[in-house]
Design an enzyme around this catalytic site. Sequence first.
Site, short mmCIF file in Angstrom:
data_model
loop_
_atom_site.label_atom_id
_atom_site.label_comp_id
_atom_site.label_asym_id
_atom_site.label_seq_id
_atom_site.Cartn_x
_atom_site.Cartn_y
_atom_site.Cartn_z
N ASP A 196 0.80 -1.23 0.00
CA ASP A 196 0.00 0.00 0.00
C ASP A 196 0.83 1.28 0.00
O ASP A 196 0.37 2.32 0.46
CB ASP A 196 -0.91 0.00 1.24
CG ASP A 196 -0.13 -0.33 2.51
OD1 ASP A 196 1.09 -0.09 2.52
OD2 ASP A 196 -0.74 -0.84 3.47
N GLU B 234 -0.39 -9.11 -1.16
CA GLU B 234 -0.90 -8.58 0.12
C GLU B 234 -2.15 -7.73 -0.12
O GLU B 234 -2.25 -6.57 0.31
CB GLU B 234 0.15 -7.80 0.91
CG GLU B 234 -0.16 -7.64 2.39
CD GLU B 234 0.86 -6.78 3.13
OE1 GLU B 234 0.89 -5.56 2.94
OE2 GLU B 234 1.63 -7.37 3.92
N GLU C 194 -2.11 4.97 3.43
CA GLU C 194 -2.06 3.59 2.92
C GLU C 194 -3.45 3.00 2.66
O GLU C 194 -3.63 2.22 1.72
CB GLU C 194 -1.29 2.70 3.90
CG GLU C 194 0.20 2.97 3.94
CD GLU C 194 0.61 4.16 4.81
OE1 GLU C 194 -0.28 4.77 5.45
OE2 GLU C 194 1.80 4.49 4.85
N HIS D 130 6.95 4.89 12.72
CA HIS D 130 7.17 5.73 11.54
C HIS D 130 5.92 6.26 10.87
O HIS D 130 6.00 6.97 9.87
CB HIS D 130 7.98 4.96 10.49
CG HIS D 130 7.20 3.88 9.81
ND1 HIS D 130 6.37 4.12 8.75
CD2 HIS D 130 7.11 2.56 10.06
CE1 HIS D 130 5.80 2.98 8.37
NE2 HIS D 130 6.23 2.03 9.15
N ARG E 262 2.94 8.15 9.24
CA ARG E 262 2.70 9.56 8.94
C ARG E 262 1.59 10.15 9.80
O ARG E 262 1.66 11.31 10.20
CB ARG E 262 2.33 9.75 7.46
CG ARG E 262 3.53 9.89 6.56
CD ARG E 262 3.15 9.96 5.10
NE ARG E 262 4.32 9.75 4.28
CZ ARG E 262 5.02 10.73 3.70
NH1 ARG E 262 4.65 11.98 3.82
NH2 ARG E 262 6.08 10.45 3.00
N HIS F 291 13.68 4.97 12.22
CA HIS F 291 13.37 5.15 10.79
C HIS F 291 14.07 6.41 10.28
O HIS F 291 14.22 7.39 11.02
CB HIS F 291 11.85 5.27 10.66
CG HIS F 291 11.32 5.14 9.26
ND1 HIS F 291 11.46 6.14 8.33
CD2 HIS F 291 10.65 4.14 8.64
CE1 HIS F 291 10.87 5.76 7.19
NE2 HIS F 291 10.38 4.54 7.36
C1 UD1 Z 1 6.83 4.79 3.39
C2 UD1 Z 1 5.42 4.40 2.97
C3 UD1 Z 1 4.73 3.67 4.11
C4 UD1 Z 1 5.57 2.51 4.59
C5 UD1 Z 1 6.96 3.01 4.94
C6 UD1 Z 1 7.84 1.84 5.34
C7 UD1 Z 1 4.17 5.89 1.46
C8 UD1 Z 1 3.31 7.08 1.36
N1 UD1 Z 1 4.63 5.62 2.69
O1 UD1 Z 1 6.72 5.75 4.43
O2 UD1 Z 1 3.48 3.16 3.65
O3 UD1 Z 1 4.95 1.95 5.73
O4 UD1 Z 1 7.54 3.65 3.82
O5 UD1 Z 1 8.98 2.26 6.03
O6 UD1 Z 1 4.44 5.25 0.49
N2 UD1 Z 1 14.29 8.32 4.11
C9 UD1 Z 1 15.67 8.24 3.99
N3 UD1 Z 1 16.23 7.05 3.59
C10 UD1 Z 1 15.49 5.94 3.36
C11 UD1 Z 1 14.11 6.02 3.51
C12 UD1 Z 1 13.53 7.22 3.87
O7 UD1 Z 1 16.37 9.21 4.20
O8 UD1 Z 1 16.07 4.91 3.01
C13 UD1 Z 1 13.67 9.60 4.51
C14 UD1 Z 1 13.68 10.64 3.39
O9 UD1 Z 1 13.88 11.91 3.96
C15 UD1 Z 1 12.28 10.52 2.80
C16 UD1 Z 1 11.49 10.25 4.06
O10 UD1 Z 1 12.32 9.37 4.84
O11 UD1 Z 1 11.85 11.68 2.12
C17 UD1 Z 1 10.12 9.65 3.86
O12 UD1 Z 1 10.15 8.52 3.00
P1 UD1 Z 1 8.76 8.03 2.32
O13 UD1 Z 1 9.02 6.80 1.56
O14 UD1 Z 1 8.11 9.17 1.62
O15 UD1 Z 1 7.82 7.76 3.55
P2 UD1 Z 1 7.92 6.76 4.76
O16 UD1 Z 1 7.50 7.54 5.94
O17 UD1 Z 1 9.23 6.08 4.76
N1 UDP Z 2 12.67 -3.81 9.63
C1 UDP Z 2 14.03 -3.91 9.41
N2 UDP Z 2 14.89 -3.08 10.10
C2 UDP Z 2 14.44 -2.17 11.00
C3 UDP Z 2 13.04 -2.06 11.21
C4 UDP Z 2 12.18 -2.89 10.51
O1 UDP Z 2 14.48 -4.73 8.60
O2 UDP Z 2 15.26 -1.47 11.60
C5 UDP Z 2 11.77 -4.66 8.85
C6 UDP Z 2 10.75 -5.44 9.65
O3 UDP Z 2 11.27 -6.70 10.00
C7 UDP Z 2 9.57 -5.54 8.70
C8 UDP Z 2 9.68 -4.29 7.87
O4 UDP Z 2 11.01 -3.80 8.03
O5 UDP Z 2 9.70 -6.65 7.82
C9 UDP Z 2 8.69 -3.27 8.31
O6 UDP Z 2 8.96 -2.06 7.69
P1 UDP Z 2 8.33 -0.70 8.17
O7 UDP Z 2 7.97 -0.79 9.60
O8 UDP Z 2 9.27 0.37 7.73
O9 UDP Z 2 7.04 -0.56 7.24
P2 UDP Z 2 5.54 -1.14 7.34
O10 UDP Z 2 5.59 -2.61 7.52
O11 UDP Z 2 4.88 -0.41 8.48
O12 UDP Z 2 4.95 -0.72 6.03
#
Ligand code: UD1
Ligand code: UDP
Length: 373
Positions: A98, A120, A134, A215, A217, A247
């Site tokens: 999602d 999923e 999501e 993490h 939003r 995160h």
């Molecule tokens: C995203 C997904 C969320 C998912 C989550 C898993 C959307 C809208 N959100 O949220 O559904 O649960 O990922 O973790 O698709 N960033 C880094 N390095 C990384 C990753 C993220 O620096 O490797 C920082 C960046 O500043 C980036 C911000 O995190 O702009 C947000 O990343 P984004 O993918 O937009 O949203 P998440 O909150 O990670």
């Molecule tokens: N995870 C990981 N390292 C971390 C935190 C989470 O590998 O430091 C893994 C966790 O085992 C799970 C997935 O990341 O499989 C969950 O990701 P996240 O919580 O970012 O996203 P969500 O599942 O809420 O979309």
Amino acid sequence: MNPRRILTIFGTRPEAIKLFPLLHALEGDSRFASVACVSAQHRGMLDQVLTIAGIVPAHDLDLMRPDQTLDALTAALLTGLGGVMDAERPDWVVVQGDTATAMAGALAAYYRKIPVAHVEAGLRSGNIHHPWPEEVNRKIIGTIAALHCAPTETSAAALRRENVDPATVHVTGNTVIDALHWIVARSEADRALVGGLAELEARFAGKRIIGLTSHRRENFGEGMRAIADAVRRIAARPDVAVIFPVHLNPNVRAVMQAELAGLDNVALIEPLDYPHFARLIAISTLMLTDSGGVQEEAPALGKPVLVMRETTERPEGVEAGTARLVGTDADRIVAETFRLLDDPAEYGAMARAHNPFGDGRAAARIVDLLAAP
Ligand code: UD1
Ligand code: UDP
């Protein structure tokens, strides 16, 4: 017969975790020509998974920007993923879950009349603001998909209630269980893969460890501050230590660093790679989380999970008694955590290995569905 061309699109850590078993299965199957495309909506957290799983994407859009907005990200995803589809002309586009990448990938495929398989499928909280965005992303994908791979009967039923053609809905199990089995087996064969927590394990020897992730939003701002407040109060107990891989989203890091850095019983650490995160669950007494994936993994490893959200699209753990929704009110989070720490009967009732999410063979089922005439 020509192999069927499958374009698998993903962008974040959890999508990569839940899709690598499928990519491994497609790779070894002559019925398919498999191409992986990453949007790189995440960068470092995505790359951690690609490395451990040995996935080398053919396309990498490298879209992540610091503190990206949903609209800028979605716009870049639509045009970028559309371009890859025009170049690859796949028979199927596969998306998972999602995220913005999954939603935009499904929409770009729909614009080209390419059938979409949704891994999923059918998770629903019933509230478009929790989790946000999501819940709407997966409803959009559900409207578009021609093949819905539902992890459980509960998620399949949710799709049928939305009048999705039942012939397109299949209960496959969740590929997260495939991924967890694979990673646990790899770590048992090579202990060096999980050695990175040894220092913290020694520092917190004799304490009960709580693994924590956050993490979402919809929790930014007040919710994050409440979670931090709860962590501070929980970690004030001398018998407890909190290990919190933070995160990379700056909206999470800024609050947690400001509120929790320097506390004796709290380790704020960088995101762990998947073997180390599975190890963290294994050494934890309980997990506190707002994550989706952790709600599936903790019960599978026999660990109680307190879910810091108002609703969940994964009611299976709650129904089985291994997960509990505790919201983002600090008093409630602290009270529910202390209850589990101080009441052995309560703890024992929640700490049983329960895995309603699959048998570890979801990827094989999905591959067969993709191969069907
Ligand atoms: C995203 C997904 C969320 C998912 C989550 C898993 C959307 C809208 N959100 O949220 O559904 O649960 O990922 O973790 O698709 N960033 C880094 N390095 C990384 C990753 C993220 O620096 O490797 C920082 C960046 O500043 C980036 C911000 O995190 O702009 C947000 O990343 P984004 O993918 O937009 O949203 P998440 O909150 O990670
Ligand atoms: N995870 C990981 N390292 C971390 C935190 C989470 O590998 O430091 C893994 C966790 O085992 C799970 C997935 O990341 O499989 C969950 O990701 P996240 O919580 O970012 O996203 P969500 O599942 O809420 O979309």
